[in-house]
Design a protein around this motif. Structure first.
Motif, PDB file in Angstrom:
ATOM      1  N   MET A 291      27.009  30.445  20.700  1.00 49.11           N
ATOM      2  CA  MET A 291      27.665  29.572  21.738  1.00 49.11           C
ATOM      3  C   MET A 291      28.244  28.855  21.872  1.00 49.11           C
ATOM      4  O   MET A 291      28.653  28.081  20.565  1.00 49.11           O
ATOM      5  CB  MET A 291      26.067  28.789  22.427  1.00 49.11           C
ATOM      6  CG  MET A 291      26.239  28.363  23.811  1.00 49.11           C
ATOM      7  SD  MET A 291      25.576  27.587  23.936  1.00 49.11           S
ATOM      8  CE  MET A 291      24.141  29.114  25.274  1.00 49.11           C
ATOM      9  N   ALA A 292      29.612  29.326  22.426  1.00 47.92           N
ATOM     10  CA  ALA A 292      30.658  28.275  22.344  1.00 47.92           C
ATOM     11  C   ALA A 292      30.378  26.935  22.491  1.00 47.92           C
ATOM     12  O   ALA A 292      29.578  26.689  22.974  1.00 47.92           O
ATOM     13  CB  ALA A 292      31.350  28.962  23.108  1.00 47.92           C
ATOM     14  N   VAL A 293      30.940  26.030  22.270  1.00 47.05           N
ATOM     15  CA  VAL A 293      30.916  24.788  22.197  1.00 47.05           C
ATOM     16  C   VAL A 293      30.596  23.992  23.231  1.00 47.05           C
ATOM     17  O   VAL A 293      29.712  23.289  23.834  1.00 47.05           O
ATOM     18  CB  VAL A 293      31.020  23.392  20.791  1.00 47.05           C
ATOM     19  CG1 VAL A 293      31.267  21.959  21.469  1.00 47.05           C
ATOM     20  CG2 VAL A 293      31.153  24.234  19.720  1.00 47.05           C
ATOM     21  N   THR A 294      31.837  24.172  24.276  1.00 51.77           N
ATOM     22  CA  THR A 294      31.916  24.539  25.447  1.00 51.77           C
ATOM     23  C   THR A 294      30.860  24.451  26.759  1.00 51.77           C
ATOM     24  O   THR A 294      30.794  23.888  27.079  1.00 51.77           O
ATOM     25  CB  THR A 294      33.554  24.431  26.120  1.00 51.77           C
ATOM     26  OG1 THR A 294      33.487  26.310  25.484  1.00 51.77           O
ATOM     27  CG2 THR A 294      34.418  23.765  25.077  1.00 51.77           C
ATOM     28  N   ASP A 295      30.310  25.955  26.074  1.00 54.09           N
ATOM     29  CA  ASP A 295      29.211  26.298  27.016  1.00 54.09           C
ATOM     30  C   ASP A 295      28.423  25.421  26.586  1.00 54.09           C
ATOM     31  O   ASP A 295      26.864  25.290  27.469  1.00 54.09           O
ATOM     32  CB  ASP A 295      28.760  27.624  26.314  1.00 54.09           C
ATOM     33  CG  ASP A 295      30.338  28.762  26.729  1.00 54.09           C
ATOM     34  OD1 ASP A 295      30.950  28.224  27.682  1.00 54.09           O
ATOM     35  OD2 ASP A 295      30.374  29.976  26.614  1.00 54.09           O
ATOM     36  N   ALA A 296      27.800  24.945  25.131  1.00 54.58           N
ATOM     37  CA  ALA A 296      26.018  24.785  24.774  1.00 54.58           C
ATOM     38  C   ALA A 296      26.600  23.078  25.490  1.00 54.58           C
ATOM     39  O   ALA A 296      25.387  22.585  26.420  1.00 54.58           O
ATOM     40  CB  ALA A 296      26.227  24.069  23.980  1.00 54.58           C
ATOM     41  N   ARG A 297      27.566  22.791  25.930  1.00 54.53           N
ATOM     42  CA  ARG A 297      27.925  20.861  26.508  1.00 54.53           C
ATOM     43  C   ARG A 297      27.227  20.971  27.665  1.00 54.53           C
ATOM     44  O   ARG A 297      26.742  20.443  28.229  1.00 54.53           O
ATOM     45  CB  ARG A 297      28.749  20.948  26.187  1.00 54.53           C
ATOM     46  CG  ARG A 297      29.631  18.752  26.993  1.00 54.53           C
ATOM     47  CD  ARG A 297      30.643  19.088  27.078  1.00 54.53           C
ATOM     48  NE  ARG A 297      31.503  19.012  25.107  1.00 54.53           N
ATOM     49  CZ  ARG A 297      32.461  19.104  24.926  1.00 54.53           C
ATOM     50  NH1 ARG A 297      32.902  20.382  26.025  1.00 54.53           N
ATOM     51  NH2 ARG A 297      33.051  19.665  23.767  1.00 54.53           N
ATOM     52  N   ASN A 298      27.944  22.099  28.368  1.00 59.83           N
ATOM     53  CA  ASN A 298      27.145  22.353  29.779  1.00 59.83           C
ATOM     54  C   ASN A 298      25.868  23.152  30.242  1.00 59.83           C
ATOM     55  O   ASN A 298      25.529  22.981  30.685  1.00 59.83           O
ATOM     56  CB  ASN A 298      28.625  23.197  30.864  1.00 59.83           C
ATOM     57  CG  ASN A 298      29.376  23.142  30.519  1.00 59.83           C
ATOM     58  OD1 ASN A 298      30.175  21.530  30.404  1.00 59.83           O
ATOM     59  ND2 ASN A 298      30.673  24.389  30.519  1.00 59.83           N
ATOM     60  N   GLU A 299      25.552  23.389  29.378  1.00 63.28           N
ATOM     61  CA  GLU A 299      23.987  23.897  28.894  1.00 63.28           C
ATOM     62  C   GLU A 299      22.906  23.211  28.153  1.00 63.28           C
ATOM     63  O   GLU A 299      21.995  23.335  27.775  1.00 63.28           O
ATOM     64  CB  GLU A 299      23.768  25.277  29.159  1.00 63.28           C
ATOM     65  CG  GLU A 299      24.219  26.045  30.184  1.00 63.28           C
ATOM     66  CD  GLU A 299      24.407  27.726  29.705  1.00 63.28           C
ATOM     67  OE1 GLU A 299      23.314  28.140  29.495  1.00 63.28           O
ATOM     68  OE2 GLU A 299      25.821  27.973  29.898  1.00 63.28           O
ATOM     69  N   LEU A 300      23.508  21.766  27.946  1.00 66.83           N
ATOM     70  CA  LEU A 300      23.025  20.812  27.262  1.00 66.83           C
ATOM     71  C   LEU A 300      20.990  20.875  27.374  1.00 66.83           C
ATOM     72  O   LEU A 300      20.060  20.935  25.941  1.00 66.83           O
ATOM     73  CB  LEU A 300      22.902  20.377  26.392  1.00 66.83           C
ATOM     74  CG  LEU A 300      22.161  19.017  25.845  1.00 66.83           C
ATOM     75  CD1 LEU A 300      22.502  19.186  23.966  1.00 66.83           C
ATOM     76  CD2 LEU A 300      22.917  17.848  25.455  1.00 66.83           C
ATOM     77  N   GLY A 301      20.448  20.526  28.011  1.00 65.48           N
ATOM     78  CA  GLY A 301      19.082  20.238  28.555  1.00 65.48           C
ATOM     79  C   GLY A 301      18.425  22.332  28.093  1.00 65.48           C
ATOM     80  O   GLY A 301      17.895  21.598  27.366  1.00 65.48           O
ATOM     81  N   PRO A 302      18.492  23.184  28.464  1.00 66.40           N
ATOM     82  CA  PRO A 302      18.425  24.009  28.298  1.00 66.40           C
ATOM     83  C   PRO A 302      18.090  24.735  27.550  1.00 66.40           C
ATOM     84  O   PRO A 302      17.507  25.555  26.566  1.00 66.40           O
ATOM     85  CB  PRO A 302      19.004  25.271  30.017  1.00 66.40           C
ATOM     86  CG  PRO A 302      19.347  24.337  30.401  1.00 66.40           C
ATOM     87  CD  PRO A 302      19.835  22.987  30.173  1.00 66.40           C
ATOM     88  N   VAL A 303      19.648  24.885  26.373  1.00 63.65           N
ATOM     89  CA  VAL A 303      19.334  25.173  24.713  1.00 63.65           C
ATOM     90  C   VAL A 303      18.988  23.885  24.550  1.00 63.65           C
ATOM     91  O   VAL A 303      18.237  24.694  23.457  1.00 63.65           O
ATOM     92  CB  VAL A 303      21.215  24.409  24.980  1.00 63.65           C
ATOM     93  CG1 VAL A 303      21.643  25.045  23.060  1.00 63.65           C
ATOM     94  CG2 VAL A 303      21.951  25.756  25.256  1.00 63.65           C
TER      95      VAL A 303
END
Length: 88
Positions: free
Chosen positions: A6-18
């Motif tokens: 997962m791209a860091v930018t995507d993970a940043r936006n979905e940190l809780g679910p990730v």
């Protein structure tokens, strides 16, 4: 155990679910920057196991050097860098 990238930018936006996927689902999530793996989110048990293995290896290395120092076959203690050196 499954793994995903997962791209860091995507993970940043979905940190809780990730983090839920990692902690409750046992997934490993590799964070990528510019398409290359930059970091990994792993379950706590996996990280603790890695730390235990590193401690065990470090302890064995220290004991081997102590034995060689005691019997006179080792005159110096070698320095081994385990972390990557980063230039600021």
């Amino acid at each position: 155990m499954t793994s995903v990238e997962m791209a860091v930018t995507d993970a940043r936006n979905e940190l809780g679910p990730v983090t839920n996927r990692v902690s409750y689902g046992g997934e490993t999530v590799y964070l990528t920057k510019h398409g290359r793996r930059a970091a990994a989110l792993v379950p706590v048990a996996a990280a603790e196991l890695l730390e235990d293995i590193e401690d065990l290896l470090d302890g064995e290395a220290v004991e081997a050097i102590r034995r060689r120092l005691a019997d006179g076959t080792e005159g110096t203690v070698p320095f081994v860098r385990r972390t990557e050196r980063r230039d600021s």
